[in-house]
Design a protein around this motif. Structure first.
Motif, PDB file in Angstrom:
ATOM      1  N   ARG A  65     -15.925   6.602  44.756  1.00 33.61           N
ATOM      2  CA  ARG A  65     -16.207   5.222  45.565  1.00 33.61           C
ATOM      3  C   ARG A  65     -14.706   4.129  44.399  1.00 33.61           C
ATOM      4  N   LEU A  66     -13.932   3.940  45.374  1.00 32.52           N
ATOM      5  CA  LEU A  66     -13.231   3.093  45.258  1.00 32.52           C
ATOM      6  C   LEU A  66     -13.373   2.084  45.746  1.00 32.52           C
ATOM      7  N   SER A  67     -13.356   0.439  44.884  1.00 29.34           N
ATOM      8  CA  SER A  67     -13.089  -0.893  45.027  1.00 29.34           C
ATOM      9  C   SER A  67     -11.980  -0.958  46.014  1.00 29.34           C
ATOM     10  N   ARG A  68     -12.352  -2.248  46.347  1.00 27.93           N
ATOM     11  CA  ARG A  68     -10.937  -3.006  46.886  1.00 27.93           C
ATOM     12  C   ARG A  68      -9.994  -3.049  46.189  1.00 27.93           C
ATOM     13  N   ALA A  69      -8.461  -3.516  46.404  1.00 30.63           N
ATOM     14  CA  ALA A  69      -7.687  -4.065  45.844  1.00 30.63           C
ATOM     15  C   ALA A  69      -7.517  -5.073  44.431  1.00 30.63           C
ATOM     16  N   VAL A  70      -7.181  -4.833  43.455  1.00 36.86           N
ATOM     17  CA  VAL A  70      -7.793  -6.371  42.563  1.00 36.86           C
ATOM     18  C   VAL A  70      -5.987  -6.492  41.868  1.00 36.86           C
ATOM     19  N   ASN A  71      -5.328  -7.898  42.137  1.00 36.67           N
ATOM     20  CA  ASN A  71      -4.303  -8.168  42.070  1.00 36.67           C
ATOM     21  C   ASN A  71      -4.271  -8.138  40.375  1.00 36.67           C
ATOM     22  N   LYS A  72      -3.071  -6.759  39.826  1.00 33.10           N
ATOM     23  CA  LYS A  72      -3.125  -6.407  38.248  1.00 33.10           C
ATOM     24  C   LYS A  72      -2.977  -7.942  37.567  1.00 33.10           C
ATOM     25  N   GLN A  73      -1.987  -8.733  37.961  1.00 33.15           N
ATOM     26  CA  GLN A  73      -1.443  -9.983  37.070  1.00 33.15           C
ATOM     27  C   GLN A  73      -2.676 -10.814  37.073  1.00 33.15           C
ATOM     28  N   LEU A  74      -3.163 -11.183  38.109  1.00 36.66           N
ATOM     29  CA  LEU A  74      -4.240 -12.110  37.950  1.00 36.66           C
ATOM     30  C   LEU A  74      -5.916 -11.745  37.396  1.00 36.66           C
ATOM     31  N   PHE A  75      -6.337 -10.642  37.059  1.00 37.43           N
ATOM     32  CA  PHE A  75      -7.601 -10.091  36.972  1.00 37.43           C
ATOM     33  C   PHE A  75      -7.419  -9.905  34.694  1.00 37.43           C
ATOM     34  N   ALA A  76      -8.225 -10.118  34.603  1.00 38.11           N
ATOM     35  CA  ALA A  76      -9.245 -10.211  33.243  1.00 38.11           C
ATOM     36  C   ALA A  76     -10.162 -10.124  32.976  1.00 38.11           C
TER      37      ALA A  76
END
Length: 268
Positions: A65-76
């Motif tokens: 399974r693959l998740s939805r896209a996540v904004n790399k700069q915003l995710f922590a």
């Protein structure tokens, strides 16, 4: 302290409507975030091809399974940051934090749970949407220090009736009243936002309720191509705005709590 994000979410469901602005909701949102981060630590992250200018995206992979896209700069994945944020807003005044930091915290709380659902359940769009409503609804209620309503009385000569609505915040006589639709994406029947505003205008008078929808993302992920595209349709929104009802503000990349000295955080 639940170790399963879904268990923490169900606890939040049980208490949320009892006191939307209550501290119990704030604590349980933090538990959902913490448990989601623990789960995602077991998953792999993979880069996606971004067709959105200036933004980078990743997805989490767990098994097949693959998740939805996540904004790399915003995710922590930093659950302790939620506690820091909660302390900063404890006075219900402007927090002494940089807006960029608030951006990352709020975005990460939402995205971590969304990805957990993507990786553990098939085709579940309702649970992420409801959690996002809880998250944003609580923050507005906490900041405004008033619980929202989801039904309003409608004048009817023949019978008593109520109108189901999105979150509505009434700050009291001669003060602002806010209509707050909350959606993960405008793919979720966004025309309903304008339709609800039209009904409120018709029943209570134009301008009595200020429509301020909050929308998390305007992107779509092609999981086969591993691509992220933007899906915003501003021309369509203009038509709705011209011919259905007037919204005060449409928030897609920045969420501003509607008071002076309000908190601001990016959501896209």
């Amino acid at each position: 302290m639940p170790s399963d994000p879904l268990e923490a979410y169900e606890d939040l469901q049980d208490v949320f409507s009892k006191d939307v602005k209550g501290e119990a909701n704030q604590n349980l949102i933090g538990e959902v975030y913490r448990a989601s981060c623990q789960f995602l630590a077991k998953a792999d992250s993979q880069p996606l091809k971004s067709l959105v200018s200036g933004k980078e995206y990743i997805a989490f992979k767990f098994g097949k399974r693959l998740s939805r896209a996540v904004n790399k700069q915003l995710f922590a994945a930093e659950p302790k940051e939620w506690g820091v944020f909660c302390k900063a807003i404890a006075s219900k005044r402007e927090p002494g934090m940089e807006s960029e930091r608030i951006t990352r915290i709020i975005y990460s709380v939402a995205a971590s749970f969304f990805c957990f659902i993507d990786l553990t359940k098939d085709g579940d769009q309702k649970t992420p949407g409801t959690f996002f409503e809880y998250l944003i609804g609580h923050l507005f209620a906490w900041r405004l220090d008033v619980n929202p309503k989801t039904r309003l009385p409608v004048l009817n000569l023949d019978m008593e009736a109520t109108l189901p609505t999105d979150f509505v915040f009434d700050l009291g006589p001669n003060r602002a009243k806010f209509h707050l639709p909350i959606k993960v994406s405008t793919r979720e029947r966004v025309i309903q936002v304008w339709a609800h505003q039209r009904v409120l205008d018709g029943v209570y008078g134009t301008g009595r309720f200020l429509g301020t929808p909050v929308i998390l993302t305007e992107t779509k992920t092609d999981k086969k191509k591993r691509e992220v595209i933007e899906i915003c349709l501003p021309d369509q929104w203009r038509i709705y705005q011209m011919h259905i009802a007037q919204l005060k503000r449409i928030t897609t990349s920045t969420c501003r709590l509607p008071t002076r000295g309000s908190m601001t955080f990016s959501l896209r």
